[in-house]
Design a protein around this motif. Structure first.
Motif: not given
Length: 473
Positions: A12-19, A123-126, A253-257, A351-359
């Motif tokens: 749980s702490l790793l989840f909070l630390a990453f997300y 996918c779960v990160a969304v 690959a969709h998020l980064r070259p 990258a998913v988290m960054s995209w949603h945060l920027a949005r």
């Protein structure tokens, strides 16, 4: 606190630390639609807002209607309480995952690694980002809790656990329609590991059938469009699409070259690893893959609406496969596959988290900028220019300004030209040119550029680019 609880707490702490950045997500897109359910002025209105079908026939009183109505009533238009509830539900899911996997495998480390592999999935990160899809983590909570109660009944023979399972199962229908497949999950486990308990799962199939009959009566299936159902040969193809998405290389690959060889090579290696683990784990491998397929089954007919967040629950099946393989006699081979998966999934999830945060930040800047302008000049008409298609659908289409009592916000004439939605919605939000110029001539309107982080008054420049009430190209 026992060692098993320490491992779950560590996950749980790793989840909070990453997300952790997900706690600062603002509202966007469908969030505003749910916030518009308020106010309700009578008990019949409350029942209607809670239980009657909404967009696309959804009936989700706990995870959407009630969730948004309750927190908005208590805290207003403040996203933080919503985000806290989302994160608290994810942590509850992690604890349930740990409790279940310990019982299935007898290993605390298998439970820990299952948690890590699940929450690392991009996918779960969304589901950790977008408040509107709280239904995914809440439904998983009900399914996991019901299954844990079923396991406790098998262990103890106590009827109270069986009754509690039924209560949780029935409540799960208020979270998400996917709950209908829970009986299949319980039956699969009983068939593989506890044959004598199989008959106890059969009445739940009747409850699911009754729910489906009620649901399709109140909300008939779409015959066309993204939510139309397609069966036949489309189902295996859609299943394979979701399986590849869960593995991760395509997502990264969709998020980064990436080099052209990256996706096929890594997808092939991870597919071989997953299938190899299923073979090695035998009945447990069948159950883990079955969990993936069963939780995904109701979504497979939606051929034209393949969404990453639909994998929030199903991805647990592959995570369970990996977690169990990591404590098997083939642990070193599994460790190589798990390392490859994490090296792909963690950057993709970030990258998913960054995209949603920027949005969400772009929408917050727009909406609160309009609120600030309106507070200074309450009667002024606000015309918006420089609106991208993403900003339009994330921060304008669902009328967020009306939540603040602001109704005179429009797209400036010609602003819809850069919103490539085929002329479907954007033109409906444009103030007609003659009305816009009348308001501008009378000093009752201003034009603002929404392309930056701060709304910029460009009324003078905008008028200089127009003539005869029409926008120049």
């Amino acid at each position: 606190m026992t060692s098993r609880h320490w491992k779950t707490l560590a996950a749980s702490l790793l989840f909070l630390a990453f997300y952790w950045r997900g706690l600062s997500m603002w509202f966007y897109q469908d969030d505003f639609g749910w916030l518009h359910l308020l106010p309700v002025n009578s008990f019949p209105e409350l029942l209607s807002a809670l239980f009657l079908p909404k967009a696309h026939g959804n009936m989700r009183p706990w995870s959407e209607n009630g969730f948004f109505m309750l927190l908005a009533t208590l805290f207003g238009i403040d996203p933080l309480p919503f985000r806290i509830v989302v994160f608290a539900t994810v942590i509850a899911d992690l604890f349930l995952i740990a409790a279940i996997v310990r019982r299935l495998t007898g290993s605390e480390w298998a439970a820990f690694w299952t948690q890590i592999l699940w929450m690392a999935n991009s996918c779960v990160a969304v589901a950790f980002c977008w408040t509107s899809i709280y239904n995914q983590t809440q439904c998983l909570f009900f399914i996991l809790l019901a299954f844990l109660l079923f396991l406790r009944h098998i262990e103890t023979g106590e009827r109270c656990y069986l009754v509690a399972q039924w209560v949780v199962f029935l409540l799960g229908f208020g979270a998400l329609e996917v709950n209908v497949v829970y009986p299949a999950l319980a039956a699969l486990y009983a068939l593989l590991f506890a044959r004598g308990q199989l008959r106890k799962t059969l009445p739940m199939f009747g409850a699911s059938a009754l729910y489906m009959a009620i649901h399709f009566t109140l909300a008939p299936v779409d015959k066309s469009g993204a939510y139309a159902l397609h069966f036949g040969l489309d189902l295996p193809s859609t299943l394979w699409t979701y399986f590849r998405m869960t593995l991760g290389p395509e997502r990264l690959a969709h998020l980064r070259p990436m080099p052209v060889w990256f996706v096929p090579l890594c997808t092939g290696l991870l597919t071989a690893g997953a299938l190899g683990a299923a073979v090695v784990l035998r009945r447990f491998g069948i159950f883990a893959l079955g969990l993936f397929v069963i939780l995904l089954a109701p979504l497979l007919p939606l051929r034209d609406h393949v969404m990453d967040y639909y994998l929030t629950g199903p991805a647990l099946g592959l995570a369970l496969l990996g977690g169990a393989a990591l404590v098997s006699r083939f642990r070193w081979t599994a460790a190589i596959a798990a390392a490859l998966y994490l090296c792909i999934s963690l950057p993709a999830s970030w990258a998913v988290m960054s995209w949603h945060l920027a949005r969400s930040e772009a929408v917050r800047n727009l909406v609160l900028g309009v609120v600030e302008i309106h507070s200074a000049q309450p009667t002024r008409i606000i015309l918006l220019s420089g609106v991208s298609i993403d900003l339009f659908f994330a921060g304008i289409a669902d009328l967020p300004f009306e939540l603040y009592g602001i109704r005179q916000v429009y797209l400036a004439p010609g602003a819809d030209a850069q919103i490539a939605d085929g002329g479907r919605l954007a033109p409906l939000y444009v103030l007609p040119p003659h009305k816009a110029h009348e308001a501008l001539d009378a000093g009752r309107a201003s034009v603002y550029d929404a392309s930056g982080s701060v709304l910029k008054n460009i009324t003078t420049q905008w008028r200089a680019r127009t003539r005869d009430g029409r926008c120049l190209p």
